[in-house]
Scaffold this motif. Structure first.
Motif: not given
Lengths: 583, 275
Positions: A154, A152, A148-149, A34, A162, A145
């Motif tokens: 994303y 964020l 978090c993505f 990240i 990724t 992940l």
């Protein structure tokens, strides 16, 4: 007169992500992925890990703090927490900023706990979903992940790309699991996600995420490193790992020796043969290298020694940070001989300073010490590597010339630096006899007990050491951050913590970062010793404060000591600085 | 024939076994040079003790290192410039006491260098204390009632650790010893030579050695036989116990690369790091 910090209201506090879980679950890797992505998207990033000395289980957590302005150290309180197990949820339940989201594994913790009402708790059945996807060993960090993505902003596509790029094993299962979690949590973040632009032009050309130890390794290599000898010891080990991985491309050789004693003595052999060489360890391992450090002093071997501190004494606390080894570094080795000691105050500085030190070692055929600590060694930050490399001015490596007269390894010269020649028919003919000696010696390198020779050789080495210490003036010996206010002294990673704390302190203050610790830049420091000073360090006895008072006419108003192995949280440190200034 | 001496006054005791070793080394180096090895390519390291003084009496480049660590230093030299022929000298305490780990690991790696162990069965220069090779019952200043430890058996130990050349010589037979040193230096891999050496001041076993040495006619057919012969307590066999070819550490690490010769320039390094 005290000035209040006018920037304060405009400063955006960096956002922080915290991922917690058991050792072996991939918490650190997820945080690094990240951080690297945010770095590529033009953000300044600081990534740090809190882990225990065990391989499976326990509790590890990794933080990523990021902002459009430089981020010097990580924050304890987060805006997004992903707790992969119950212990993480319990440990970090109060580590939330106002408005934070705390996602947890609802398969591992059935009941919600007392919490701040401004925090949103979201439970996801991460284990059950994992069981559905994986036939082989599973990877719960994919869930971290994915969450978090989603937070964020994303895309799912970027998440899949990724994972495919960063994880070599079980790619299909990992992507399937991450997609499932992403689909589940994405709706929860529709109104709160940060909408980080994915294809923005990088704000920092050439910026790369670099740990302090990677920067040290790159700096040493820039200055010509051929060999690195070490025995694994946290937090220095990753220098060994990084250089070992770079063997093919860098043509540098990282040797894991049978002990620190072997490493240090092998290193001196390689130096004798003409190779630029470094050794590295933490306090305990470097203690074992001391005798060879003195051999480097006596034999006049240019040798770069890297010491990355952790709490001591003895085995101490293996995976945490400290600055207890200042005096140990300054007084390393037995017998009298010169050396220099310097400590980087950022990952970028770690690169340039290591290069400088290795060059100085060779210019003056002396051992030199780079002193750092776990927090700087193992944390990662964005570094504009090409720019930093360009900014690093290094002398050309000297050309060895054939001398016509008889060669004397320890010839007396005007500056005490004797001509250096290397063995072998590629570097000289059969008449060239190069004798390095651990005993006191004649200029020829042959052993002596004579009173005149003992004195003359000590004088020669001392003359050389004065030159070495003088030559540090060609480099930046202190760094000052801030333009007004009380002076705060620090070195190493504490400078990072202070620079971040300055964003949150209601008073302006100036940080005087000591880059060269030996010799201390007494003349450069004259401008800063008139007022009462504050000293901040990760030590329980205040060795930096003591050292400064031994060498400067300095009145210390307050010594701020921190010695629980953890880095300072910048907001807590800002409060301590305010208290110290108010006192 | 090169003299290979220095102007340094020799301070070994009259009759010391080290004189025989020094002469054998000089002879071996002369034969290497005669066969085309440049003298500049032969370097030495030595530890601390009576044996170490050989550094001052030999006109060779090298490092007079720390007690016990000369073999590690020798390894560092070989890795940085594998073109060099590296000979390391050690005493009982250097090679099998303080520096035992380095000796065993050098053999384990099969790094291409030669270790010559001056076995005089005691610590001569520190006034005759017992050593890792002293016999059971040896009386010295630190063991006034006799050593209660058994000595190591150096050749079996080194064979087990991985030495691919192991031999034993005797300081009173310098021509034979010179031949062993010559063979060891030419052997590709880790070579170990145990040299039996009387200490005239503290452990004068010259007569006993002279009565018990026996020449090995051929290299023993297998490792068990080599270990049995090398560990024989009634006969001190002299000769080559093991000679075999196995992968060599410096070659496995470096291939044909010579670190001190093929270095990137500063400009190249800048470019590679920046890109």
């Amino acid at each position: 007169m005290l000035q209040t910090n006018s920037l304060l209201p405009q400063m955006n506090k960096p956002k922080t992500i915290l991922i917690g879980g058991k050792a072996g679950e991939g918490v650190k890797k997820a945080a690094q992925v990240i951080a690297a992505l945010l770095c590529q998207n033009g953000y300044h990033v600081f990534q740090q890990d809190d882990y225990q000395s065990l391989i499976k289980g326990g509790h590890n957590f990794s933080g990523v703090s990021f902002a459009e302005e430089p981020v010097h150290t990580g924050y304890q309180k987060a805006d997004l927490i992903v707790s992969l197990d119950k212990r993480s949820l319990q440990t970090h339940i109060n580590d939330c900023n106002s408005g934070a989201i705390h996602c947890f594994n609802s398969d591992d913790c059935l009941q919600t706990m007392d919490q701040d009402s401004s925090v949103t708790l979201l439970g996801y059945p991460l284990n059950a979903m994992m069981k559905e996807v994986y036939s082989k060993p599973s990877n719960v960090s994919m869930a971290a992940l994915a969450i978090c993505f989603a937070w964020l902003g994303y895309s799912e596509e970027l998440l899949c790309d990724t994972i495919a790029k960063e994880f070599k094993r079980d790619v299909e299962d990992n992507i399937r699991y991450a997609k499932e979690v992403f689909k589940l949590c994405h709706p929860d973040f529709l109104s709160t996600n940060l909408s980080i632009p994915q294809n923005s032009i990088p704000l920092l050309p050439g910026a790369r995420l670099l740990s302090g130890n990677q920067a040290i390794a790159q700096g040493a290599w820039l200055a010509g490193l051929d060999f690195y000898y070490a025995y694994p010891m946290t937090p220095a080990s990753s220098i060994l790992h990084y250089l070992a991985l770079k063997q093919q491309t860098y043509k540098t050789f990282a040797i894991h020796a049978e002990s620190e004693l072997a490493a240090a003595n092998m290193a001196i052999g390689s130096v004798f043969a003409g190779a630029r060489t470094a050794i590295g360890s933490s306090g305990g391992g470097f203690a074992l290298m001391q005798e060879a450090f003195s051999l480097a002093g006596m034999a006049e071997a240019p040798l770069l020694c890297i010491v990355s501190s952790r709490p001591g004494p003895a085995t101490g606390v293996s995976t945490y940070t400290a600055q207890e080894d200042l005096m140990f570094a300054l007084y390393q080795g037995h017998g009298e001989f010169g050396r220099i000691v310097a400590s980087p105050d950022s990952a970028a500085r770690a690169l340039t300073l290591t290069a400088e030190l290795l060059s100085l070692a060779w210019e003056f055929q002396s051992p030199v010490i780079l002193l750092t600590d776990k927090h700087l060694s193992e944390s990662s930050a964005d570094v504009a590597v090409s720019q930093v490399v360009e900014s690093c001015s290094l002398p050309d490596e000297p050309n060895l010339t054939e001398s016509t007269d008889t060669y004397n390894r320890y010839e007396f010269t005007d500056n005490g630096v004797s001509p250096l020649r290397f063995p072998g028919s590629d570097f000289g003919d059969d008449s060239l006899m190069i004798k390095w000696n651990s005993h006191e010696h004649h200029p020829s390198g042959l052993r002596t007990d004579s009173s005149e020779s003992i004195k003359a050789m000590k004088d020669k080495r001392n003359l050389k050491s004065r030159g070495l210490q003088e030559a540090t003036k060609n480099y930046q010996r202190i760094a000052v951050y801030g333009d007004s206010g009380p002076v705060v002294y620090a070195y190493g990673s504490t400078v990072l913590e202070l620079r971040e704390a300055a964003k949150h302190c209601s008073y302006k203050f100036r940080i005087v970062a000591l880059i060269y610790l030996l010799p201390l830049a007494i003349d450069d420091l004259q401008d800063y010793i008139r007022d009462e000073a504050i000293v901040v360090e990760h030590s329980s006895t205040g060795t930096l404060a003591t050292y400064l008072q031994q060498n400067l006419t300095l009145k210390i108003k307050k010594s701020i000591l921190h010695y629980d192995g953890r880095p300072f949280d910048p907001i807590e440190l800002a409060l301590l600085i305010e208290e110290a200034i108010d006192a | 024939m090169r003299e290979l001496g220095t102007n340094k006054e020799n301070t070994w005791c009259t009759g010391c076994g080290n004189f025989g070793i020094l002469n054998a080394v000089k002879k071996a180096i002369n034969s290497l040079v005669a066969e085309g090895v440049p003298l500049a390519d032969i370097v030495m390291t030595s530890g601390i003790g009576c044996h170490g003084k050989i550094f001052d009496y030999l006109a060779l480049s090298g490092i007079y290192g720390l007690h016990g660590r000369a073999i590690a230093t020798a390894e560092g030299i070989k890795l940085a410039n594998p073109k060099l022929t590296v000979i390391s000298f050690g005493g009982d305490g250097d090679s099998l006491g303080e520096g035992l780990e380095h000796t065993l690991f050098a053999a384990k790696r099969n790094i291409d260098l030669t270790l010559i162990l001056h076995n005089n069965g005691n610590y001569g220069l520190t006034t005759g204390q017992f050593s890792p090779l002293s016999t059971l019952g040896y009386k010295g200043l630190s063991t006034p009632f006799g050593s209660i430890e058994n000595p190591f058996r150096p050749i079996p130990l080194l064979i087990e650790a991985g030495a691919t050349f192991a031999a034993r010589g005797f300081s009173a037979k310098p021509d034979h010893l010179a031949s062993l040193i010559h063979q060891a230096a030419l052997h590709k891999g880790f070579s170990f030579i145990e040299v039996m050496q009387p200490c005239v001041s503290y452990n004068n076993n010259y007569t006993e050695l002279n009565n018990t040495v026996k020449m090995l006619d051929i290299v023993p057919a297998n490792l068990n036989q080599a270990i049995d012969l090398a560990g024989d307590s009634d006969n001190v066999y002299l000769g080559v116990f093991v000679r075999k070819q196995l992968p060599v550490y410096n070659e496995s690490l470096l291939g044909s690369f010579i670190p001190v010769k093929e270095r990137f320039t500063l400009a190249q390094r800048r470019k590679m790091l920046g890109s």
